[in-house]
Design a protein around this motif. Structure first.
Motif, mmCIF file in Angstrom:
data_model
loop_
_atom_site.group_PDB
_atom_site.id
_atom_site.type_symbol
_atom_site.label_atom_id
_atom_site.label_comp_id
_atom_site.label_asym_id
_atom_site.label_seq_id
_atom_site.Cartn_x
_atom_site.Cartn_y
_atom_site.Cartn_z
ATOM 1 N N ASN A 156 0.828 -1.208 0.000
ATOM 2 C CA ASN A 156 0.000 0.000 0.000
ATOM 3 C C ASN A 156 0.860 1.255 0.000
ATOM 4 O OD1 ASN A 156 -2.501 -1.324 0.058
ATOM 5 N ND2 ASN A 156 -2.349 -1.640 2.267
ATOM 6 N N THR A 157 2.171 1.072 0.052
ATOM 7 C CA THR A 157 3.091 2.203 0.059
ATOM 8 C C THR A 157 3.510 2.530 -1.362
ATOM 9 O OG1 THR A 157 3.957 1.490 2.205
ATOM 10 C CG2 THR A 157 5.280 3.090 0.951
ATOM 11 N N PRO A 158 3.145 3.705 -1.885
ATOM 12 C CA PRO A 158 3.553 4.066 -3.244
ATOM 13 C C PRO A 158 5.067 4.084 -3.386
ATOM 14 C CG PRO A 158 1.871 5.570 -2.418
ATOM 15 C CD PRO A 158 2.327 4.745 -1.250
ATOM 16 N N GLY A 159 5.544 3.709 -4.578
ATOM 17 C CA GLY A 159 6.969 3.769 -4.844
ATOM 18 C C GLY A 159 7.751 2.587 -4.325
ATOM 19 N N ARG A 160 7.071 1.503 -3.949
ATOM 20 C CA ARG A 160 7.775 0.335 -3.370
ATOM 21 C C ARG A 160 8.701 -0.318 -4.406
ATOM 22 N NH1 ARG A 160 6.295 -3.829 0.542
ATOM 23 N NH2 ARG A 160 8.052 -5.252 0.571
ATOM 24 N N THR A 161 8.216 -0.494 -5.643
ATOM 25 C CA THR A 161 9.033 -1.125 -6.676
ATOM 26 C C THR A 161 10.032 -0.099 -7.215
ATOM 27 O OG1 THR A 161 7.213 -2.581 -7.302
ATOM 28 C CG2 THR A 161 9.000 -2.365 -8.867
ATOM 29 N N GLN A 162 11.318 -0.304 -6.945
ATOM 30 C CA GLN A 162 12.340 0.646 -7.359
ATOM 31 C C GLN A 162 13.333 0.043 -8.336
ATOM 32 O OE1 GLN A 162 14.084 2.595 -3.946
ATOM 33 N NE2 GLN A 162 12.145 2.608 -2.851
ATOM 34 N N GLU A 163 13.073 -1.179 -8.770
ATOM 35 C CA GLU A 163 13.960 -1.867 -9.691
ATOM 36 C C GLU A 163 13.135 -2.472 -10.820
ATOM 37 O OE1 GLU A 163 17.228 -3.526 -6.442
ATOM 38 O OE2 GLU A 163 15.592 -4.824 -7.069
ATOM 39 N N MET A 223 8.185 -3.007 -13.977
ATOM 40 C CA MET A 223 8.960 -1.770 -13.996
ATOM 41 C C MET A 223 8.634 -0.894 -12.782
ATOM 42 S SD MET A 223 8.595 -0.955 -18.086
ATOM 43 C CE MET A 223 9.755 0.409 -18.053
ATOM 44 N N PRO A 224 9.543 -0.012 -12.393
ATOM 45 C CA PRO A 224 9.268 0.884 -11.263
ATOM 46 C C PRO A 224 8.043 1.753 -11.517
ATOM 47 C CG PRO A 224 11.588 0.959 -11.869
ATOM 48 C CD PRO A 224 10.885 0.202 -12.957
ATOM 49 N N GLY A 225 7.211 1.913 -10.493
ATOM 50 C CA GLY A 225 6.053 2.791 -10.624
ATOM 51 C C GLY A 225 6.487 4.238 -10.759
ATOM 52 N N TYR A 226 5.707 5.009 -11.486
ATOM 53 C CA TYR A 226 6.039 6.428 -11.673
ATOM 54 C C TYR A 226 4.938 7.297 -11.100
ATOM 55 C CZ TYR A 226 2.931 5.767 -15.743
ATOM 56 O OH TYR A 226 1.871 5.456 -16.561
ATOM 57 N N GLY A 227 5.238 8.586 -10.962
ATOM 58 C CA GLY A 227 4.222 9.547 -10.534
ATOM 59 C C GLY A 227 4.035 9.660 -9.041
ATOM 60 N N TYR A 228 4.965 9.099 -8.248
ATOM 61 C CA TYR A 228 4.840 9.223 -6.790
ATOM 62 C C TYR A 228 5.458 10.545 -6.360
ATOM 63 C CZ TYR A 228 5.407 8.173 -1.803
ATOM 64 O OH TYR A 228 5.366 8.210 -0.437
ATOM 65 N N ALA A 229 4.609 11.505 -6.028
ATOM 66 C CA ALA A 229 5.051 12.883 -5.799
ATOM 67 C C ALA A 229 6.007 13.017 -4.616
ATOM 68 C CB ALA A 229 3.842 13.783 -5.590
ATOM 69 N N GLN A 230 5.902 12.123 -3.619
ATOM 70 C CA GLN A 230 6.719 12.278 -2.419
ATOM 71 C C GLN A 230 8.093 11.622 -2.522
ATOM 72 O OE1 GLN A 230 4.580 11.389 1.221
ATOM 73 N NE2 GLN A 230 2.645 11.992 0.307
ATOM 74 N N GLN A 283 15.793 10.017 -6.578
ATOM 75 C CA GLN A 283 15.234 8.686 -6.796
ATOM 76 C C GLN A 283 14.419 8.656 -8.079
ATOM 77 O OE1 GLN A 283 12.166 7.196 -4.007
ATOM 78 N NE2 GLN A 283 13.608 5.550 -3.556
ATOM 79 N N VAL A 284 13.616 9.691 -8.279
ATOM 80 C CA VAL A 284 12.804 9.780 -9.495
ATOM 81 C C VAL A 284 13.698 9.839 -10.729
ATOM 82 C CG1 VAL A 284 11.153 11.202 -10.778
ATOM 83 C CG2 VAL A 284 10.859 10.863 -8.322
ATOM 84 N N ASP A 285 14.763 10.640 -10.660
ATOM 85 C CA ASP A 285 15.686 10.757 -11.794
ATOM 86 C C ASP A 285 16.361 9.420 -12.090
ATOM 87 O OD1 ASP A 285 15.049 13.413 -11.987
ATOM 88 O OD2 ASP A 285 16.878 14.137 -10.992
#
Length: 219
Positions: free
Chosen positions: A65-72, A96-103, A108-110
């Motif tokens: 339930n935590t956005p951005g969990r998949t980072q690889e 693939m890593p999820g996108y659009g997690y504003a926090q 990390q986003v880059d």
């Protein structure tokens, strides 16, 4: 293993799947071998749940339930193949890593963005990206940006609507038509839109068939 097994007579989704590796950067990618299909989408769009439902295994892809969990880039293949010589898996699924997690921190986003673009641009065995769109929200700005990235990289992609059980049934055909209209001028978009619900196991056979057709294997 029999000759029939090696020629791909086993069902793509009839046997257990396994996680083989997480890829935090391009140097950790597995050697190119089996054809690949990748799943992309905003954080919490339901990628992991859909992959688990697709292969019939609750715990294969980690859900959170935590956005951005998949980072690889997470790689999954059917079990029972050595991965060497002629004994390659019939295909691989890439989460693939999820996108659009504003926090998420900008660094990390880059890093995610670079990894994803490098993968899309340089992976010869990638056959299609399935871009997941939450039925409750439709295509948003950050989805548009990813679709443009895929168009630029000339990577074939197909839209998959998720969580259709969360909207009223009569709204689904309208959403399918609206989504198809939005992508009709995009050069790398596959025109057919798929509607799915992991929770209700709806649309999974159509998605399995689409994947099997893409990689040229029996579903």
């Amino acid at each position: 293993m029999t000759t029939a097994d090696k020629t791909g007579d086993r069902s793509l989704f009839g046997n257990p799947w396994i996680f083989i590796r997480g890829v935090p950067s391009m140097k950790f990618l597995p050697p190119e071998g089996p054809l690949e299909v990748a799943f992309a989408g905003r954080s919490n769009v339901g990628k992991s749940s859909l992959i688990n439902a697709l292969v019939g295994q609750k715990g294969l892809a980690r859900t959170s339930n935590t956005p951005g969990r998949t980072q690889e880039l997470n790689y999954f293949v059917p079990d029972g193949y050595s991965g060497e010589g002629d004994d390659l898996p019939p295909m691989a699924i890439v989460d693939m890593p999820g996108y659009g997690y504003a926090q998420a921190p900008k660094e990390q986003v880059d890093a995610w963005t670079k990894l994803v673009f490098d993968y899309l641009r340089g992976r010869a065995t990638l056959r299609r990206v399935y871009v997941l769109i939450d039925s409750r929200h439709g295509i948003k700005k950050n989805d548009e940006e990813v679709l443009s990235l895929l168009d630029k990289a000339a990577v074939s992609y197909q839209i998959v609507l998720t969580k259709t059980d969360k909207i009223k049934a009569p709204a689904v055909p309208k959403l399918l038509a609206e989504t198809a209209d939005k992508i009709k001028k995009r050069p790398a978009a596959y025109p057919e839109i798929l509607a799915t619900s992991s929770e209700k196991a709806e649309g999974l056979d159509a998605l399995r068939y689409a994947i099997a057709t893409t990689v040229g294997k029996p579903a």
